[in-house]
Design an enzyme around this catalytic site. Structure first.
Site, PDB file in Angstrom:
ATOM      1  N   LYS A  93      56.707 -11.330  37.105  1.00 17.77           N
ATOM      2  CA  LYS A  93      55.622 -10.558  36.472  1.00 17.77           C
ATOM      3  C   LYS A  93      55.167 -11.352  35.259  1.00 17.77           C
ATOM      4  CE  LYS A  93      57.406  -5.839  37.024  1.00 17.77           C
ATOM      5  NZ  LYS A  93      57.958  -4.725  36.227  1.00 17.77           N
ATOM      6  N   PHE A 145      56.070  -0.932  38.098  1.00 21.22           N
ATOM      7  CA  PHE A 145      57.493  -0.925  38.406  1.00 21.22           C
ATOM      8  C   PHE A 145      57.661  -1.116  39.896  1.00 21.22           C
ATOM      9  CE2 PHE A 145      61.905  -0.224  38.170  1.00 21.22           C
ATOM     10  CZ  PHE A 145      62.208  -0.668  36.891  1.00 21.22           C
ATOM     11  N   LYS A 185      72.535  -6.293  40.647  1.00 18.72           N
ATOM     12  CA  LYS A 185      72.647  -6.017  42.073  1.00 18.72           C
ATOM     13  C   LYS A 185      71.360  -6.407  42.791  1.00 18.72           C
ATOM     14  CE  LYS A 185      75.219  -1.783  40.970  1.00 18.72           C
ATOM     15  NZ  LYS A 185      75.121  -0.305  40.954  1.00 18.72           N
ATOM     16  N   GLY A 186      70.272  -6.513  42.013  1.00 19.46           N
ATOM     17  CA  GLY A 186      68.929  -6.605  42.578  1.00 19.46           C
ATOM     18  C   GLY A 186      68.685  -7.736  43.556  1.00 19.46           C
ATOM     19  N   ASP A 207      60.867 -10.681  34.344  1.00 16.87           N
ATOM     20  CA  ASP A 207      59.968  -9.768  33.654  1.00 16.87           C
ATOM     21  C   ASP A 207      59.639 -10.369  32.283  1.00 16.87           C
ATOM     22  OD1 ASP A 207      58.705  -7.171  33.486  1.00 16.87           O
ATOM     23  OD2 ASP A 207      60.340  -6.502  32.213  1.00 16.87           O
ATOM     24  N   GLU A 232      67.606 -14.781  41.415  1.00 17.05           N
ATOM     25  CA  GLU A 232      67.246 -13.555  40.691  1.00 17.05           C
ATOM     26  C   GLU A 232      66.245 -12.736  41.501  1.00 17.05           C
ATOM     27  OE1 GLU A 232      67.913 -11.276  38.821  1.00 17.05           O
ATOM     28  OE2 GLU A 232      67.322 -11.666  36.742  1.00 17.05           O
ATOM     29  N   ASP A 233      66.214 -11.437  41.245  1.00 17.17           N
ATOM     30  CA  ASP A 233      65.264 -10.574  41.941  1.00 17.17           C
ATOM     31  C   ASP A 233      63.879 -10.644  41.305  1.00 17.17           C
ATOM     32  OD1 ASP A 233      66.094  -9.270  39.615  1.00 17.17           O
ATOM     33  OD2 ASP A 233      66.578  -7.371  40.590  1.00 17.17           O
ATOM     34  N   ARG A 272      66.748   0.853  46.530  1.00 13.39           N
ATOM     35  CA  ARG A 272      67.132  -0.523  46.852  1.00 13.39           C
ATOM     36  C   ARG A 272      67.059  -0.799  48.357  1.00 13.39           C
ATOM     37  NH1 ARG A 272      69.408  -2.930  42.249  1.00 13.39           N
ATOM     38  NH2 ARG A 272      70.652  -1.541  40.951  1.00 13.39           N
TER      39      ARG A 272
HETATM   40  P1  XMP Z   1      63.906  -9.869  31.885  1.00 14.03           P
HETATM   41  O1  XMP Z   1      64.980 -10.332  30.954  1.00 14.03           O
HETATM   42  O2  XMP Z   1      63.149 -10.966  32.536  1.00 14.03           O
HETATM   43  O3  XMP Z   1      64.745  -9.053  32.898  1.00 14.03           O
HETATM   44  O4  XMP Z   1      63.007  -8.859  31.236  1.00 14.03           O
HETATM   45  C1  XMP Z   1      64.557  -9.001  34.197  1.00 14.03           C
HETATM   46  C2  XMP Z   1      65.372  -7.836  34.681  1.00 14.03           C
HETATM   47  O5  XMP Z   1      64.675  -6.605  34.438  1.00 14.03           O
HETATM   48  C3  XMP Z   1      64.740  -5.765  35.551  1.00 14.03           C
HETATM   49  N1  XMP Z   1      63.357  -5.424  35.991  1.00 14.03           N
HETATM   50  C4  XMP Z   1      63.019  -4.720  37.071  1.00 14.03           C
HETATM   51  N2  XMP Z   1      63.774  -4.161  38.028  1.00 14.03           N
HETATM   52  N3  XMP Z   1      61.834  -3.370  39.108  1.00 14.03           N
HETATM   53  C5  XMP Z   1      63.171  -3.480  39.034  1.00 14.03           C
HETATM   54  O6  XMP Z   1      63.851  -2.966  39.909  1.00 14.03           O
HETATM   55  C6  XMP Z   1      61.006  -3.898  38.195  1.00 14.03           C
HETATM   56  O7  XMP Z   1      59.783  -3.768  38.311  1.00 14.03           O
HETATM   57  C7  XMP Z   1      61.637  -4.611  37.127  1.00 14.03           C
HETATM   58  N4  XMP Z   1      61.143  -5.272  36.044  1.00 14.03           N
HETATM   59  C8  XMP Z   1      62.224  -5.749  35.391  1.00 14.03           C
HETATM   60  C9  XMP Z   1      65.494  -6.537  36.604  1.00 14.03           C
HETATM   61  O8  XMP Z   1      66.791  -6.014  36.634  1.00 14.03           O
HETATM   62  C10 XMP Z   1      65.534  -7.971  36.161  1.00 14.03           C
HETATM   63  O9  XMP Z   1      66.751  -8.594  36.472  1.00 14.03           O
HETATM   64 MG    MG Z   2      68.204  -7.788  37.889  1.00 16.37          MG
END
Ligand code: XMP
Ligand code: MG
Length: 179
Positions: free
Chosen positions: A130, A151, A42-43, A102, A98-99, A164
């Site tokens: 990140k 976070f 949803k992000g 990570d 993508e949002d 959100r």
């Molecule tokens: P990967 O596979 O790159 O995944 O580790 C990325 C997904 O992890 C979630 N994610 C976060 N969501 N704040 C969030 O709201 C954060 O700081 C965060 N870090 C990782 C996110 O869903 C993303 O699609």
């Molecule tokens: Mg996501």
């Protein structure tokens, strides 16, 4: 809700400006070629909606919801698809929106999935990255902002499905997610 915020990383104004710049980069890259914009739910919902309204080529909107199986996903290519797109992408230009990236696992696997479905090109735009958290090497083609290892919530990003709807991007207090 705002009591849980440690600090604002990007304001509404900064986000607006950066989203327009990213759209310009994407317009320059694709020119008049039509694209399939894949919203990763949803992000990315707010970011993707704001971004695509500045795109100048023909854009179709598709929605997808996935979760990875961790590092196993990268080697096996397996992804848990909770909602899939409705269209055949063979021969088409796909832009995954993508949002946040990570560990890099989700996008590495998702990109491979669209390539295996025969997409002509698969490009990735992410609002946030990140880099310090990567477990697999992955760089998006277009990145909004790099964020520290905290976070991050707001502008679509959540913690336990909350925050959100904040109009800015903020770091959550550690006490909120470490208790
Ligand atoms: P990967 O596979 O790159 O995944 O580790 C990325 C997904 O992890 C979630 N994610 C976060 N969501 N704040 C969030 O709201 C954060 O700081 C965060 N870090 C990782 C996110 O869903 C993303 O699609
Ligand atoms: Mg996501």
């Amino acid at each position: 809700m705002t009591n849980d915020i440690d600090r604002i990383l990007y304001t509404e104004e900064q986000i607006y400006k950066r989203v327009k710049e990213l759209a310009q980069e994407i317009n320059d890259f694709f020119g008049n070629s039509p694209i399939v914009a894949v919203f990763v739910l949803k992000g990315s919902a707010f970011f993707a909606s704001d971004l695509i309204r500045w795109l100048e080529m023909d854009v179709t909107m598709e929605f997808m919801s996935v979760s990875s199986y961790g590092l196993e996903s990268v080697s096996s290519g397996k992804l848990s698809i909770k909602k899939d797109i409705d269209t055949d992408v063979a021969g088409k230009n796909v832009l995954i929106i993508e949002d946040i990236i990570d560990t890099g696992i989700t996008l590495t696997t998702l990109k491979k999935l669209f390539q295996s479905r025969g997409a002509k090109t698969v490009k990735v735009v992410t609002m946030l990255s990140k880099p310090s958290r990567r477990l697999v090497e992955f760089e998006a083609d277009f990145t909004g902002f790099e964020v520290p290892d905290a976070f991050v919530v707001g502008y679509g990003l959540d913690y336990a499905d909350r925050y959100r709807n904040l109009p800015y991007i903020a770091a959550l207090k550690r006490s909120v997610y470490e208790k």
